[in-house]
Design a protein around this motif. Structure first.
Motif, PDB file in Angstrom:
ATOM      1  N   PRO A  52       0.836  -1.208   0.000  1.00 43.05           N
ATOM      2  CA  PRO A  52       0.000   0.000   0.000  1.00 43.05           C
ATOM      3  C   PRO A  52       0.870   1.257   0.000  1.00 43.05           C
ATOM      4  N   PRO A  53       0.555   2.230  -0.851  1.00 41.44           N
ATOM      5  CA  PRO A  53       1.342   3.463  -0.871  1.00 41.44           C
ATOM      6  C   PRO A  53       1.052   4.338   0.336  1.00 41.44           C
ATOM      7  N   THR A  54       2.029   5.133   0.712  1.00 42.07           N
ATOM      8  CA  THR A  54       1.807   6.141   1.751  1.00 42.07           C
ATOM      9  C   THR A  54       1.028   7.307   1.177  1.00 42.07           C
ATOM     10  N   ALA A  55       1.282   7.606  -0.095  1.00 38.10           N
ATOM     11  CA  ALA A  55       0.564   8.679  -0.789  1.00 38.10           C
ATOM     12  C   ALA A  55       0.576   8.366  -2.274  1.00 38.10           C
ATOM     13  N   GLY A  56      -0.353   8.980  -2.992  1.00 40.51           N
ATOM     14  CA  GLY A  56      -0.423   8.791  -4.426  1.00 40.51           C
ATOM     15  C   GLY A  56      -1.251   7.576  -4.817  1.00 40.51           C
ATOM     16  N   ALA A  57      -1.280   7.295  -6.118  1.00 33.60           N
ATOM     17  CA  ALA A  57      -2.097   6.192  -6.624  1.00 33.60           C
ATOM     18  C   ALA A  57      -1.507   5.671  -7.923  1.00 33.60           C
ATOM     19  N   ALA A  58      -1.889   4.440  -8.259  1.00 27.05           N
ATOM     20  CA  ALA A  58      -1.487   3.830  -9.529  1.00 27.05           C
ATOM     21  C   ALA A  58      -2.683   3.077 -10.092  1.00 27.05           C
ATOM     22  N   THR A  59      -2.869   3.168 -11.399  1.00 25.88           N
ATOM     23  CA  THR A  59      -3.952   2.441 -12.059  1.00 25.88           C
ATOM     24  C   THR A  59      -3.394   1.638 -13.228  1.00 25.88           C
ATOM     25  N   VAL A  60      -4.049   0.527 -13.496  1.00 23.59           N
ATOM     26  CA  VAL A  60      -3.727  -0.316 -14.644  1.00 23.59           C
ATOM     27  C   VAL A  60      -5.035  -0.544 -15.400  1.00 23.59           C
ATOM     28  N   CYS A  61      -5.035  -0.262 -16.685  1.00 21.20           N
ATOM     29  CA  CYS A  61      -6.269  -0.354 -17.476  1.00 21.20           C
ATOM     30  C   CYS A  61      -7.370   0.526 -16.883  1.00 21.20           C
ATOM     31  N   GLY A  62      -6.961   1.640 -16.292  1.00 19.28           N
ATOM     32  CA  GLY A  62      -7.907   2.635 -15.812  1.00 19.28           C
ATOM     33  C   GLY A  62      -8.386   2.489 -14.385  1.00 19.28           C
ATOM     34  N   VAL A  63      -8.037   1.390 -13.701  1.00 16.08           N
ATOM     35  CA  VAL A  63      -8.480   1.195 -12.318  1.00 16.08           C
ATOM     36  C   VAL A  63      -7.322   0.672 -11.480  1.00 16.08           C
ATOM     37  N   PRO A  64      -7.392   0.824 -10.145  1.00 13.64           N
ATOM     38  CA  PRO A  64      -6.364   0.208  -9.297  1.00 13.64           C
ATOM     39  C   PRO A  64      -6.318  -1.299  -9.521  1.00 13.64           C
ATOM     40  N   TYR A  65      -5.140  -1.880  -9.470  1.00 14.01           N
ATOM     41  CA  TYR A  65      -4.969  -3.301  -9.766  1.00 14.01           C
ATOM     42  C   TYR A  65      -5.925  -4.176  -8.957  1.00 14.01           C
ATOM     43  N   ARG A  66      -6.102  -3.867  -7.674  1.00 15.52           N
ATOM     44  CA  ARG A  66      -6.935  -4.708  -6.809  1.00 15.52           C
ATOM     45  C   ARG A  66      -8.400  -4.693  -7.212  1.00 15.52           C
ATOM     46  N   ARG A  67      -8.805  -3.717  -8.017  1.00 18.47           N
ATOM     47  CA  ARG A  67     -10.207  -3.640  -8.437  1.00 18.47           C
ATOM     48  C   ARG A  67     -10.437  -4.293  -9.797  1.00 18.47           C
ATOM     49  N   LEU A  68      -9.388  -4.846 -10.380  1.00 19.08           N
ATOM     50  CA  LEU A  68      -9.548  -5.548 -11.648  1.00 19.08           C
ATOM     51  C   LEU A  68     -10.263  -6.875 -11.413  1.00 19.08           C
ATOM     52  N   GLY A  69     -11.270  -7.158 -12.231  1.00 17.88           N
ATOM     53  CA  GLY A  69     -11.897  -8.459 -12.160  1.00 17.88           C
ATOM     54  C   GLY A  69     -11.047  -9.475 -12.903  1.00 17.88           C
ATOM     55  N   ASN A  70     -10.687 -10.586 -12.248  1.00 18.90           N
ATOM     56  CA  ASN A  70      -9.846 -11.609 -12.863  1.00 18.90           C
ATOM     57  C   ASN A  70      -8.590 -10.957 -13.457  1.00 18.90           C
ATOM     58  N   PRO A  71      -7.717 -10.382 -12.622  1.00 18.10           N
ATOM     59  CA  PRO A  71      -6.606  -9.550 -13.112  1.00 18.10           C
ATOM     60  C   PRO A  71      -5.657 -10.249 -14.071  1.00 18.10           C
ATOM     61  N   GLY A  72      -5.501 -11.579 -13.950  1.00 17.68           N
ATOM     62  CA  GLY A  72      -4.603 -12.289 -14.845  1.00 17.68           C
ATOM     63  C   GLY A  72      -5.015 -12.226 -16.296  1.00 17.68           C
ATOM     64  N   ARG A  73      -6.292 -11.909 -16.559  1.00 18.60           N
ATOM     65  CA  ARG A  73      -6.782 -11.772 -17.930  1.00 18.60           C
ATOM     66  C   ARG A  73      -6.507 -10.369 -18.477  1.00 18.60           C
ATOM     67  N   ARG A  74      -6.112  -9.446 -17.599  1.00 17.41           N
ATOM     68  CA  ARG A  74      -5.863  -8.057 -18.005  1.00 17.41           C
ATOM     69  C   ARG A  74      -4.392  -7.673 -17.896  1.00 17.41           C
ATOM     70  N   VAL A  75      -3.730  -8.204 -16.843  1.00 17.54           N
ATOM     71  CA  VAL A  75      -2.347  -7.802 -16.552  1.00 17.54           C
ATOM     72  C   VAL A  75      -1.514  -9.033 -16.253  1.00 17.54           C
ATOM     73  N   GLY A  76      -0.399  -9.176 -16.936  1.00 18.07           N
ATOM     74  CA  GLY A  76       0.546 -10.242 -16.648  1.00 18.07           C
ATOM     75  C   GLY A  76       1.669  -9.703 -15.789  1.00 18.07           C
ATOM     76  N   VAL A  77       1.936 -10.374 -14.665  1.00 16.74           N
ATOM     77  CA  VAL A  77       2.916  -9.871 -13.694  1.00 16.74           C
ATOM     78  C   VAL A  77       3.984 -10.921 -13.431  1.00 16.74           C
ATOM     79  N   LEU A  78       5.241 -10.490 -13.459  1.00 11.73           N
ATOM     80  CA  LEU A  78       6.363 -11.340 -13.053  1.00 11.73           C
ATOM     81  C   LEU A  78       7.299 -10.488 -12.210  1.00 11.73           C
ATOM     82  N   LEU A  79       7.180 -10.624 -10.889  1.00 10.89           N
ATOM     83  CA  LEU A  79       8.010  -9.852  -9.975  1.00 10.89           C
ATOM     84  C   LEU A  79       9.112 -10.695  -9.344  1.00 10.89           C
ATOM     85  N   ASP A  80       8.905 -12.010  -9.254  1.00  8.32           N
ATOM     86  CA  ASP A  80       9.898 -12.891  -8.638  1.00  8.32           C
ATOM     87  C   ASP A  80       9.752 -14.278  -9.244  1.00  8.32           C
ATOM     88  N   ALA A  81      10.715 -14.643 -10.081  1.00  6.46           N
ATOM     89  CA  ALA A  81      10.630 -15.930 -10.777  1.00  6.46           C
ATOM     90  C   ALA A  81      10.721 -17.114  -9.828  1.00  6.46           C
TER      91      ALA A  81
END
Length: 295
Positions: A52-81
């Protein structure tokens, strides 16, 4: 599209990310660069809703990532192999992901083959995978749901030169089809080869950002004076400010000919004088981060 607006993150008195803003447009690869401890991974985790940010915001496909329905169909993420169940096979890893996303598991063999994992590799337990194989599996996972956006943190770690070349082509093809790629990597030459835009961060703050060609082409002139104090008089005469690097060079926002004539008129000896863009992304990165600082 990815939009990051004034993101900040504090851990007690330490500001890991400080008022970071940038956007990633469809059809582009954005290279997200910075030294260790610069705030890259923290920023990516905030974009993906993991921190969680201390301030500010980030959106993916127009909404915060956590509000994406079935996010894997919209955003592919690889942060730690390495964040994969070591006891599952490669095929099981993707099959479970497909079921979670509501996808047909029949696509799994094709996706494994697309990232260079053959039938033998698909049957092996992830614990037996090399880091490069885990990266390939992670990319297959990220792209399984045919997302429009990819967010990747050091995806080339562990890949051999052939694998790095393959990954570059994969990301370029994805962006050329209209996808959005945010790529964090320490492999500067590979980023330079594939990226359209650059965001450089240091000490938690944006040091520079913009079109790659524009940034590299407008870098100024690198000067190495025999006596830096004497060269200060040249800078004053030109009414410009130089940026000093730890290697003894000075980046001057002026044309080489202008600097050479001013130095000659002042009797100042120059040991090196060349366009900064000649060193490419690597030189720009080192210059920015040597003065930008990290924490």
């Amino acid at each position: 599209m990815i939009a990051v607006e004034n993101l900040s993150k504090r851990y007690g008195d330490q500001r890991a990310v400080d008022d970071v803003s940038f956007t990633c447009e469809p059809g582009t690869v954005t290279g997200f660069l910075g030294p260790n401890g610069a705030g890259k991974s923290t920023t990516l985790r905030m974009i993906c809703g993991l921190t969680p940010p201390t301030a500010g915001a980030a959106t993916v496909c127009g909404v915060p990532y956590r509000r994406l329905g079935n996010p894997g169909r919209r955003v592919g993420v690889l942060l730690d192999a390495s964040a994969q169940h070591a006891g599952r096979t490669g095929r099981e890893t993707l099959a479970l992901a497909a079921m979670t996303m509501g996808l047909d598991t029949a696509r799994v063999p094709d996706r494994l083959a697309k990232v260079g994992l053959d039938a033998t590799a698909a049957r092996r337990r992830v614990r037996a995978y090399s880091l490069g194989m885990r990266q390939r599996l992670g990319l297959a996972y990220a792209m399984l749901g045919d997302p429009a956006v990819l967010i990747l943190d050091e995806p080339a770690n562990g890949l051999d030169p052939e694998g790095i070349y393959w990954m570059r082509g994969l990301l370029r093809e994805f962006a050329d089809r209209g996808g959005t790629v945010l790529l964090s990597s320490h492999l500067l030459r590979e980023v330079e080869a594939v990226a359209d835009r650059l965001v450089v961060i240091g000490g938690g703050r944006i040091l520079t950002q913009g079109d790659k060609n524009a940034l590299l082409g407008a870098a100024g002139t690198v000067v190495r004076p025999a006596d830096p104090e004497d060269f200060d008089a040249v800078l004053q005469k030109l009414d410009v400010t130089g940026t000093r690097s730890s290697d003894g060079t000075i980046l001057v926002p002026a044309e080489p000919e202008v600097i050479a004539r001013a130095a000659a008129a002042a009797g100042v000896v120059l040991l090196e004088l060349r366009p900064a863009g000649a060193g490419g992304l690597e030189e720009m990165f080192l210059r920015l981060t040597s003065t930008g600082g990290n924490r």
